[in-house]
Design an enzyme around this catalytic site. Structure first.
Site, PDB file in Angstrom:
ATOM      1  N   GLU A   1       0.887  -1.294  -0.017  1.00  0.00           N
ATOM      2  CA  GLU A   1       0.072  -0.125   0.041  1.00  0.00           C
ATOM      3  C   GLU A   1       0.970   1.272   0.046  1.00  0.00           C
ATOM      4  O   GLU A   1       2.199   1.021   0.093  1.00  0.00           O
ATOM      5  CB  GLU A   1      -1.120   0.067   1.349  1.00  0.00           C
ATOM      6  CG  GLU A   1      -1.752  -1.024   1.255  1.00  0.00           C
ATOM      7  CD  GLU A   1      -2.661  -1.273   2.491  1.00  0.00           C
ATOM      8  OE1 GLU A   1      -2.499  -0.383   3.416  1.00  0.00           O
ATOM      9  OE2 GLU A   1      -3.477  -2.147   2.723  1.00  0.00           O
TER      10      GLU A   1
ATOM     11  N   TRP B   1       0.855  -0.811  -6.622  1.00  0.00           N
ATOM     12  CA  TRP B   1       1.845  -1.336  -7.117  1.00  0.00           C
ATOM     13  C   TRP B   1       1.665  -2.595  -7.427  1.00  0.00           C
ATOM     14  O   TRP B   1       2.405  -3.501  -7.499  1.00  0.00           O
ATOM     15  CB  TRP B   1       3.159  -1.300  -6.334  1.00  0.00           C
ATOM     16  CG  TRP B   1       3.787  -0.381  -5.656  1.00  0.00           C
ATOM     17  CD1 TRP B   1       3.922   0.209  -4.407  1.00  0.00           C
ATOM     18  CD2 TRP B   1       4.354   0.974  -6.378  1.00  0.00           C
ATOM     19  NE1 TRP B   1       4.220   1.349  -4.078  1.00  0.00           N
ATOM     20  CE2 TRP B   1       4.710   1.956  -5.446  1.00  0.00           C
ATOM     21  CE3 TRP B   1       4.485   1.279  -7.698  1.00  0.00           C
ATOM     22  CZ2 TRP B   1       5.446   3.146  -5.843  1.00  0.00           C
ATOM     23  CZ3 TRP B   1       5.198   2.400  -8.049  1.00  0.00           C
ATOM     24  CH2 TRP B   1       5.685   3.378  -7.119  1.00  0.00           C
TER      25      TRP B   1
ATOM     26  N   ARG C   1      10.764 -14.828  -4.097  1.00  0.00           N
ATOM     27  CA  ARG C   1      11.995 -14.236  -4.463  1.00  0.00           C
ATOM     28  C   ARG C   1      12.937 -14.880  -5.155  1.00  0.00           C
ATOM     29  O   ARG C   1      13.786 -14.479  -6.013  1.00  0.00           O
ATOM     30  CB  ARG C   1      12.661 -14.179  -2.900  1.00  0.00           C
ATOM     31  CG  ARG C   1      12.463 -12.870  -2.209  1.00  0.00           C
ATOM     32  CD  ARG C   1      12.858 -12.842  -0.902  1.00  0.00           C
ATOM     33  NE  ARG C   1      11.887 -11.829  -0.164  1.00  0.00           N
ATOM     34  CZ  ARG C   1      11.285 -11.901   0.767  1.00  0.00           C
ATOM     35  NH1 ARG C   1      11.559 -12.880   1.779  1.00  0.00           N
ATOM     36  NH2 ARG C   1      10.453 -10.915   1.071  1.00  0.00           N
TER      37      ARG C   1
ATOM     38  N   GLY D   1      27.510   3.834 -28.283  1.00  0.00           N
ATOM     39  CA  GLY D   1      26.442   4.666 -28.622  1.00  0.00           C
ATOM     40  C   GLY D   1      25.240   3.974 -28.847  1.00  0.00           C
ATOM     41  O   GLY D   1      23.981   4.334 -28.419  1.00  0.00           O
TER      42      GLY D   1
ATOM     43  N   GLU E   1       9.200  -7.398  -4.193  1.00  0.00           N
ATOM     44  CA  GLU E   1       9.262  -8.678  -3.419  1.00  0.00           C
ATOM     45  C   GLU E   1      10.428  -8.653  -2.409  1.00  0.00           C
ATOM     46  O   GLU E   1      11.004  -9.356  -1.966  1.00  0.00           O
ATOM     47  CB  GLU E   1       9.494  -9.844  -4.312  1.00  0.00           C
ATOM     48  CG  GLU E   1       8.078 -10.039  -4.992  1.00  0.00           C
ATOM     49  CD  GLU E   1       7.944 -11.579  -5.345  1.00  0.00           C
ATOM     50  OE1 GLU E   1       8.380 -12.342  -4.879  1.00  0.00           O
ATOM     51  OE2 GLU E   1       7.293 -11.822  -6.503  1.00  0.00           O
TER      52      GLU E   1
HETATM   53  C1  LIG Z   1       7.048  -2.398 -10.466  1.00  0.00           C
HETATM   54  C2  LIG Z   1       6.643  -2.762  -9.322  1.00  0.00           C
HETATM   55  C3  LIG Z   1       5.767  -3.912  -9.145  1.00  0.00           C
HETATM   56  C4  LIG Z   1       5.320  -4.376  -7.668  1.00  0.00           C
HETATM   57  N1  LIG Z   1       4.294  -5.379  -7.671  1.00  0.00           N
HETATM   58  C5  LIG Z   1       3.841  -5.512  -6.425  1.00  0.00           C
HETATM   59  C6  LIG Z   1       2.839  -6.578  -6.302  1.00  0.00           C
HETATM   60  O1  LIG Z   1       2.571  -7.303  -7.170  1.00  0.00           O
HETATM   61  N2  LIG Z   1       2.354  -6.796  -5.235  1.00  0.00           N
HETATM   62  C7  LIG Z   1       2.563  -6.201  -4.326  1.00  0.00           C
HETATM   63  O2  LIG Z   1       2.089  -6.256  -2.974  1.00  0.00           O
HETATM   64  N3  LIG Z   1       3.704  -5.381  -3.777  1.00  0.00           N
HETATM   65  C8  LIG Z   1       4.128  -4.991  -5.331  1.00  0.00           C
HETATM   66  N4  LIG Z   1       5.197  -3.979  -5.268  1.00  0.00           N
HETATM   67  C9  LIG Z   1       5.531  -3.371  -4.095  1.00  0.00           C
HETATM   68  C10 LIG Z   1       6.932  -3.592  -3.749  1.00  0.00           C
HETATM   69  O3  LIG Z   1       7.008  -4.615  -3.368  1.00  0.00           O
HETATM   70  C11 LIG Z   1       7.557  -2.411  -2.912  1.00  0.00           C
HETATM   71  O4  LIG Z   1       7.716  -1.258  -3.661  1.00  0.00           O
HETATM   72  C12 LIG Z   1       8.583  -2.695  -2.232  1.00  0.00           C
HETATM   73  O5  LIG Z   1       8.606  -3.725  -1.116  1.00  0.00           O
HETATM   74  C13 LIG Z   1       9.497  -1.459  -1.405  1.00  0.00           C
HETATM   75  O6  LIG Z   1       8.178  -0.495  -0.870  1.00  0.00           O
HETATM   76  P1  LIG Z   1       8.179   0.829  -0.798  1.00  0.00           P
HETATM   77  O7  LIG Z   1       8.094   0.857  -2.292  1.00  0.00           O
HETATM   78  O8  LIG Z   1       7.394   1.306   0.121  1.00  0.00           O
HETATM   79  O9  LIG Z   1       9.631   1.065  -0.512  1.00  0.00           O
HETATM   80  P2  LIG Z   1       9.987   1.800   1.299  1.00  0.00           P
HETATM   81  O10 LIG Z   1       9.664   0.594   2.096  1.00  0.00           O
HETATM   82  O11 LIG Z   1       9.476   3.019   1.443  1.00  0.00           O
HETATM   83  O12 LIG Z   1      11.590   1.777   1.137  1.00  0.00           O
HETATM   84  C14 LIG Z   1      12.179   2.912   0.650  1.00  0.00           C
HETATM   85  C15 LIG Z   1      13.728   2.720   0.937  1.00  0.00           C
HETATM   86  O13 LIG Z   1      14.149   2.548   2.421  1.00  0.00           O
HETATM   87  C16 LIG Z   1      14.738   1.162   2.706  1.00  0.00           C
HETATM   88  N5  LIG Z   1      14.142   0.878   3.993  1.00  0.00           N
HETATM   89  C17 LIG Z   1      12.888   0.553   4.406  1.00  0.00           C
HETATM   90  N6  LIG Z   1      12.916   0.102   5.582  1.00  0.00           N
HETATM   91  C18 LIG Z   1      14.274  -0.086   6.073  1.00  0.00           C
HETATM   92  C19 LIG Z   1      14.906  -0.815   6.885  1.00  0.00           C
HETATM   93  N7  LIG Z   1      14.155  -1.251   7.987  1.00  0.00           N
HETATM   94  N8  LIG Z   1      16.089  -0.699   7.139  1.00  0.00           N
HETATM   95  C20 LIG Z   1      16.962  -0.243   5.933  1.00  0.00           C
HETATM   96  N9  LIG Z   1      16.241   0.193   5.055  1.00  0.00           N
HETATM   97  C21 LIG Z   1      15.012   0.300   5.067  1.00  0.00           C
HETATM   98  C22 LIG Z   1      14.448   0.264   1.413  1.00  0.00           C
HETATM   99  O14 LIG Z   1      15.481  -0.755   1.357  1.00  0.00           O
HETATM  100  C23 LIG Z   1      14.435   1.391   0.373  1.00  0.00           C
HETATM  101  O15 LIG Z   1      15.779   1.367  -0.245  1.00  0.00           O
HETATM  102  C24 LIG Z   1       5.731  -3.658  -6.562  1.00  0.00           C
HETATM  103  C25 LIG Z   1       6.612  -2.517  -6.841  1.00  0.00           C
HETATM  104  C26 LIG Z   1       6.910  -2.282  -8.143  1.00  0.00           C
HETATM  105  C27 LIG Z   1       7.906  -1.001  -8.137  1.00  0.00           C
END
Ligand SMILES: Cc1cc2nc3c(=O)[nH]c(=O)nc-3n(C[C@H](O)[C@H](O)[C@H](O)COP(=O)(O)OP(=O)(O)OC[C@H]3O[C@@H](n4cnc5c(N)ncnc54)[C@H](O)[C@@H]3O)c2cc1C
Length: 393
Positions: free
Chosen positions: A138, A167, A254, A351, A374
């Site tokens: 979410e 997403w 994964r 290029g 994931e």
């Molecule tokens: C193209 C695409 C397809 C997707 N498909 C699906 C899907 O089918 N179903 C679904 O449910 N989700 C899906 N996702 C969601 C995806 O799993 C999330 O984007 C991902 O888990 C990261 O969450 P976030 O984007 O909120 O990043 P955030 O959780 O906000 O992370 C931002 C940064 O902070 C870092 N971070 C966060 N917490 C910590 C911590 N405790 N320690 C160190 N670093 C931390 C992360 O590593 C990252 O670098 C998809 C995403 C994309 C972009």
């Protein structure tokens, strides 16, 4: 596709394939080269997957690889799913992830936790004509997935779902969605419950499609639930045990993403090797320069290491052995290798590599997602550290 089960041979080389595995690999490789490759550029430009291709994934028997034959699947192994995802991604990573999500997340959840009635209805659809999607993330909960705000309210003979997901891969094509919502927020993550939601359930809508950097033909959309009515019998597993379903499906998922990454890297490297033999500078093919040879040798070596990790994690899973650490390592490492190998491939094209007329820039764009979905790379490191430091997983 054959449905005979693959024998697990102890002590065999990881890359030695059984007859059935070779058949899966070959048929999907040929299909990818003949049928997908001509469509890749257009699908990437239009940011849309070809509908006839999706139909042919069902005809090929790759949308229900591990689904038991009695429900219309191939009754095969997780390792074969990994081979299929690698072969598809070596030509197009968007096709790779569509099939990956279907097999490793959606089918997997229903095969493992579904009731007999759910299996009869949904696995039959998923194996024959219906794409699935998996909705956990979410806007406010990504890495912290269990902080999800989607709510499920028990209304006696049905559930009401309210909230939004972000997403969600395959959302534009999917007819079946595994949706995680909290049925008892006071219990924290122990309120999280998994539901099967059909596309036409009242109160359910698909929202905006993301305009992405890579895997552009794979749809990624927002989902909206406004008093969405879900039948009582559509809870997957037990109420309050959705967190376990999410953790365990993603542990397997994964490895699939690892397969996607080695497929992308292999695709880019094959193009780079071919180009290096054709492109002439200083009166000879650039492949004759030691600088280029060493870049290719390094890339091939790292790709081999990543492939061994992915195959090993998949074989451990099929053998019923612990695989969580190996899966996290395989995803982390293969996504790093993929970014590196695709980037070197762009450089070998000079290029030309930086233009959309040539295929390698797309592999480079597609590689980036491996470190994000994931579980980001930091989340994989966190899982690996936990397993090493506490011996808990
Ligand atoms: C193209 C695409 C397809 C997707 N498909 C699906 C899907 O089918 N179903 C679904 O449910 N989700 C899906 N996702 C969601 C995806 O799993 C999330 O984007 C991902 O888990 C990261 O969450 P976030 O984007 O909120 O990043 P955030 O959780 O906000 O992370 C931002 C940064 O902070 C870092 N971070 C966060 N917490 C910590 C911590 N405790 N320690 C160190 N670093 C931390 C992360 O590593 C990252 O670098 C998809 C995403 C994309 C972009």
């Amino acid at each position: 596709m054959s449905s005979q089960t693959t024998e697990f041979t102890k002590g065999a080389p990881l890359t030695l394939l059984s007859e059935e595995e070779t058949m899966f690999q070959q048929s999907v490789r040929e299909f990818a080269i003949e049928k997908i490759r001509p469509l890749v550029h257009e699908m990437d430009t239009r940011a849309e997957i070809n509908k006839d291709l999706v139909k042919s994934f069902f005809d090929l028997g790759i949308m229900g690889i591990e689904v038991p034959e009695q429900f219309g699947g191939a009754g095969s192994t997780f390792f074969n799913a990994v081979l299929v995802v690698e072969e598809l991604s070596h030509v197009d990573a968007s096709c790779g992830v569509l099939v990956d999500v279907q097999n490793t997340l959606v089918n997997n959840a229903i095969v493992r936790w579904g009731t007999e009635a759910q299996k009869s209805r949904y696995l039959a659809m998923l194996s024959s004509n219906t794409v699935g999607a998996y909705a956990l993330s979410e806007a406010g909960s990504g890495s912290d997935a269990f902080a999800l705000a989607c709510r499920a309210e028990d209304r006696g003979d049905h559930w009401l779902l309210n909230g939004q997901k972000l997403w969600i891969t395959n959302a534009a094509e999917a007819g079946i969605f595994i949706v995680f919502a909290n049925a008892n927020p006071d219990a924290g993550y122990k309120g999280i419950t998994a539901f099967i939601v059909e596309r036409d359930f009242p109160g359910f809508n698909i929202g905006k499609k993301e305009d992405k950097t890579g895997i552009r033909a794979s749809s990624t959309c927002e989902l909206m639930f406004e008093d969405c009515r879900v039948p009582k019998e559509n809870v997957v597993g037990e109420v309050g045990r959705g967190y376990k379903i999410a953790i365990e499906t993603l542990n397997e998922g994964r490895i699939g993403i690892g397969a996607q990454m080695i497929g992308i890297a292999r695709g880019a490297l094959e193009h780079a090797i071919a180009y290096s033999k054709e492109r002439k500078q200083f009166g000879k093919a650039i492949s004759e320069f030691q600088g280029i040879q060493f870049q290719i040798a390094q890339a091939a070596t790292e790709l081999e290491a990543a492939r061994l990790m992915v195959y090993n994690a998949a074989r451990l899973k099929d053998a019923g052995m612990p695989f969580v650490k190996e899966a996290a390592m395989a995803k982390l490492f293969s996504s790093q290798v993929c970014e590196k190998v695709t980037s070197i491939s762009v450089e070998i094209f000079g290029g030309n590599g930086y233009t959309r007329e040539y295929p390698v820039e797309k592999f480079w764009r597609d590689s980036k997602i491996g470190a994000i979905y994931e579980g980001t790379s930091n989340m994989q490191l966190s899982t690996i550290a936990k397993t090493i430091l506490t011996d808990r997983l």
